[in-house]
Design a protein around this motif. Sequence first.
Motif, PDB file in Angstrom:
ATOM      1  N   ILE A  55       0.869  -1.181   0.000  1.00 59.42           N
ATOM      2  CA  ILE A  55       0.000   0.000   0.000  1.00 59.42           C
ATOM      3  C   ILE A  55       0.905   1.229   0.000  1.00 59.42           C
ATOM      4  CG2 ILE A  55      -1.716   1.309   1.306  1.00 59.42           C
ATOM      5  CD1 ILE A  55      -1.445  -2.410   1.836  1.00 59.42           C
ATOM      6  N   THR A  56       0.761   2.054  -1.013  1.00 61.52           N
ATOM      7  CA  THR A  56       1.577   3.259  -1.143  1.00 61.52           C
ATOM      8  C   THR A  56       0.696   4.486  -0.968  1.00 61.52           C
ATOM      9  OG1 THR A  56       3.062   2.133  -2.686  1.00 61.52           O
ATOM     10  CG2 THR A  56       3.170   4.543  -2.625  1.00 61.52           C
ATOM     11  N   LEU A  57       1.089   5.355  -0.032  1.00 61.12           N
ATOM     12  CA  LEU A  57       0.327   6.564   0.287  1.00 61.12           C
ATOM     13  C   LEU A  57       1.082   7.799  -0.186  1.00 61.12           C
ATOM     14  CD1 LEU A  57      -0.267   5.380   3.906  1.00 61.12           C
ATOM     15  CD2 LEU A  57      -2.168   5.810   2.358  1.00 61.12           C
ATOM     16  N   GLN A  58       0.328   8.830  -0.527  1.00 56.89           N
ATOM     17  CA  GLN A  58       0.944  10.110  -0.843  1.00 56.89           C
ATOM     18  C   GLN A  58       1.620  10.674   0.412  1.00 56.89           C
ATOM     19  OE1 GLN A  58       1.264  12.134  -3.663  1.00 56.89           O
ATOM     20  NE2 GLN A  58       0.701  10.280  -4.800  1.00 56.89           N
ATOM     21  N   PRO A  59       2.670  11.503   0.263  1.00 56.69           N
ATOM     22  CA  PRO A  59       3.362  12.071   1.425  1.00 56.69           C
ATOM     23  C   PRO A  59       2.392  12.770   2.387  1.00 56.69           C
ATOM     24  CG  PRO A  59       4.612  12.532  -0.567  1.00 56.69           C
ATOM     25  CD  PRO A  59       3.304  11.919  -1.015  1.00 56.69           C
ATOM     26  N   GLY A  60       2.565  12.485   3.667  1.00 55.54           N
ATOM     27  CA  GLY A  60       1.732  13.113   4.689  1.00 55.54           C
ATOM     28  C   GLY A  60       0.483  12.328   5.042  1.00 55.54           C
ATOM     29  N   THR A  63      -2.401   5.470   7.222  1.00 57.81           N
ATOM     30  CA  THR A  63      -3.503   4.522   7.335  1.00 57.81           C
ATOM     31  C   THR A  63      -3.338   3.749   8.632  1.00 57.81           C
ATOM     32  OG1 THR A  63      -4.800   2.851   6.130  1.00 57.81           O
ATOM     33  CG2 THR A  63      -2.398   2.596   6.092  1.00 57.81           C
ATOM     34  N   TYR A  64      -4.283   2.854   8.924  1.00 55.06           N
ATOM     35  CA  TYR A  64      -4.373   2.284  10.262  1.00 55.06           C
ATOM     36  C   TYR A  64      -3.860   0.855  10.353  1.00 55.06           C
ATOM     37  CZ  TYR A  64      -7.387   6.294  11.135  1.00 55.06           C
ATOM     38  OH  TYR A  64      -7.864   7.563  11.261  1.00 55.06           O
ATOM     39  N   TRP A  65      -3.427   0.514  11.553  1.00 57.39           N
ATOM     40  CA  TRP A  65      -3.054  -0.850  11.941  1.00 57.39           C
ATOM     41  C   TRP A  65      -4.332  -1.651  12.173  1.00 57.39           C
ATOM     42  CZ3 TRP A  65      -2.066  -2.554  17.497  1.00 57.39           C
ATOM     43  CH2 TRP A  65      -1.359  -3.776  17.544  1.00 57.39           C
ATOM     44  N   ARG A  66      -4.171  -2.954  12.441  1.00 54.54           N
ATOM     45  CA  ARG A  66      -5.364  -3.801  12.650  1.00 54.54           C
ATOM     46  C   ARG A  66      -6.171  -3.368  13.870  1.00 54.54           C
ATOM     47  NH1 ARG A  66      -1.237  -7.510  14.620  1.00 54.54           N
ATOM     48  NH2 ARG A  66      -1.567  -7.688  16.882  1.00 54.54           N
ATOM     49  N   PHE A  98       0.329   7.769  16.447  1.00 53.41           N
ATOM     50  CA  PHE A  98       0.095   9.144  16.016  1.00 53.41           C
ATOM     51  C   PHE A  98      -0.931   9.799  16.935  1.00 53.41           C
ATOM     52  CE2 PHE A  98       0.766   6.545  12.165  1.00 53.41           C
ATOM     53  CZ  PHE A  98       1.857   7.177  11.590  1.00 53.41           C
ATOM     54  N   MET A  99      -0.896  11.100  16.991  1.00 52.66           N
ATOM     55  CA  MET A  99      -1.979  11.869  17.605  1.00 52.66           C
ATOM     56  C   MET A  99      -2.757  12.541  16.485  1.00 52.66           C
ATOM     57  SD  MET A  99      -1.976  11.246  20.783  1.00 52.66           S
ATOM     58  CE  MET A  99      -3.243  12.455  21.262  1.00 52.66           C
ATOM     59  N   THR A 100      -4.053  12.270  16.415  1.00 48.89           N
ATOM     60  CA  THR A 100      -4.920  12.802  15.368  1.00 48.89           C
ATOM     61  C   THR A 100      -6.107  13.490  16.010  1.00 48.89           C
ATOM     62  OG1 THR A 100      -4.270  10.968  13.906  1.00 48.89           O
ATOM     63  CG2 THR A 100      -6.235  12.236  13.286  1.00 48.89           C
ATOM     64  N   SER A 101      -6.150  14.823  15.911  1.00 48.71           N
ATOM     65  CA  SER A 101      -7.253  15.623  16.474  1.00 48.71           C
ATOM     66  C   SER A 101      -7.493  15.277  17.946  1.00 48.71           C
ATOM     67  CB  SER A 101      -8.537  15.408  15.661  1.00 48.71           C
ATOM     68  OG  SER A 101      -8.343  15.782  14.318  1.00 48.71           O
ATOM     69  N   GLY A 102      -6.411  15.081  18.672  1.00 54.28           N
ATOM     70  CA  GLY A 102      -6.524  14.781  20.092  1.00 54.28           C
ATOM     71  C   GLY A 102      -6.709  13.316  20.418  1.00 54.28           C
ATOM     72  N   VAL A 137      -7.802   6.329   5.138  1.00 53.07           N
ATOM     73  CA  VAL A 137      -6.536   7.050   5.027  1.00 53.07           C
ATOM     74  C   VAL A 137      -6.784   8.486   5.488  1.00 53.07           C
ATOM     75  CG1 VAL A 137      -5.562   5.601   3.225  1.00 53.07           C
ATOM     76  CG2 VAL A 137      -6.997   7.523   2.583  1.00 53.07           C
ATOM     77  N   CYS A 138      -5.810   9.035   6.216  1.00 51.88           N
ATOM     78  CA  CYS A 138      -6.011  10.341   6.837  1.00 51.88           C
ATOM     79  C   CYS A 138      -4.816  11.252   6.640  1.00 51.88           C
ATOM     80  CB  CYS A 138      -6.270  10.186   8.336  1.00 51.88           C
ATOM     81  SG  CYS A 138      -7.826   9.352   8.731  1.00 51.88           S
ATOM     82  N   LYS A 139      -5.111  12.532   6.476  1.00 52.99           N
ATOM     83  CA  LYS A 139      -4.127  13.606   6.530  1.00 52.99           C
ATOM     84  C   LYS A 139      -4.792  14.728   7.306  1.00 52.99           C
ATOM     85  CE  LYS A 139      -0.879  16.282   3.709  1.00 52.99           C
ATOM     86  NZ  LYS A 139      -0.497  16.694   2.341  1.00 52.99           N
ATOM     87  N   ASP A 140      -5.217  15.800   6.616  1.00 44.99           N
ATOM     88  CA  ASP A 140      -6.023  16.832   7.274  1.00 44.99           C
ATOM     89  C   ASP A 140      -7.463  16.364   7.420  1.00 44.99           C
ATOM     90  OD1 ASP A 140      -3.799  18.558   7.355  1.00 44.99           O
ATOM     91  OD2 ASP A 140      -4.189  19.169   5.288  1.00 44.99           O
ATOM     92  N   VAL A 141      -7.885  15.492   6.522  1.00 44.09           N
ATOM     93  CA  VAL A 141      -9.201  14.861   6.568  1.00 44.09           C
ATOM     94  C   VAL A 141      -9.001  13.370   6.410  1.00 44.09           C
ATOM     95  CG1 VAL A 141     -10.406  16.879   5.641  1.00 44.09           C
ATOM     96  CG2 VAL A 141      -9.521  15.143   4.073  1.00 44.09           C
ATOM     97  N   CYS A 142     -10.038  12.595   6.689  1.00 45.61           N
ATOM     98  CA  CYS A 142      -9.998  11.150   6.500  1.00 45.61           C
ATOM     99  C   CYS A 142     -10.840  10.771   5.288  1.00 45.61           C
ATOM    100  CB  CYS A 142     -10.517  10.437   7.741  1.00 45.61           C
ATOM    101  SG  CYS A 142      -9.392  10.542   9.150  1.00 45.61           S
TER     102      CYS A 142
END
Length: 273
Positions: A55-60, A63-66, A98-102, A137-142
């Motif tokens: 799985i290749t994601l754009q920079p930044g 994605t999630y673990w199980r 990671f910390m995502t929106s608290g 997949v998440c960056k500024d939005v999911c």
Amino acid sequence: MRQMLTKSAAAAAALLAAAAAAPANSGSVDGDIVRIEVLDGGMTPRGTHMGALKITLQPGWKTYWRAPGDAGIPPSFSWRGARNVGALSITWPSPEVFMTSGYRTIGYHDQLVLPVEITPETPGKPVRLKGRMQLGVCKDVCVPAELKFDHQLDSSSGRNPAIAAAMASRPWSAKEAGVRAASCSLRPSDYGMTVTARISMPSAGGEEIAVIEPGNPKLYAGETKTRREGGQLVAETEFLPADGKAYAIDRSQLRITVLGKNHAVDIHGCSAG
């Protein structure tokens, strides 16, 4: 009565519903934010086939673990259309926190290689790895994604460095990490069951974060609180039933992952304690 879904579980449910409604994509989604391909890894000495989902994601993007943490959804897989697949196992590389929106979330950024080992139903016959992977997949939005894959594995392929690297980055086993004992005590909570794990083990380095998985798809876990008491790591979480019904917890099915600065540790089952 208190709403059974926590905020994080509700957010995960909303994202999962969006993913289910999203159109299928072949190989990529939303301008190549995320792409998927199947890697060949040849045959093992045991006669199984090695492959991997890359799985290749754009920079930044991540994605999630199980077990995705306080928010997000775990990846899910469908193997419909696969051929000559008798048994299949996935090896998860050690994830990041990671910390995502608290919220504390657990996953991967940039790229994820998931080794897949397949035992063929009929040895010597071709193996076709076909299906789809649903993930967030998440960056500024999911963004929900559903990626299709279809590949006949090449049994003559040699060792694949990307698969070998992913296998090498798996969590250590309990034995490798020097785990001396792992016990779990259970006590009823208002709406579920609280599990407290006490693990006798050397430090995995830095701040240690434990994740306890129930081994039962009808249960979901709240946030795990982790602390050190000398040579013991203590982890506590609450399991809640997804449908509001009571379920027994089998200690042998509990899976505890400890994420540390130096390495991760994968512990299967715990004794009564």
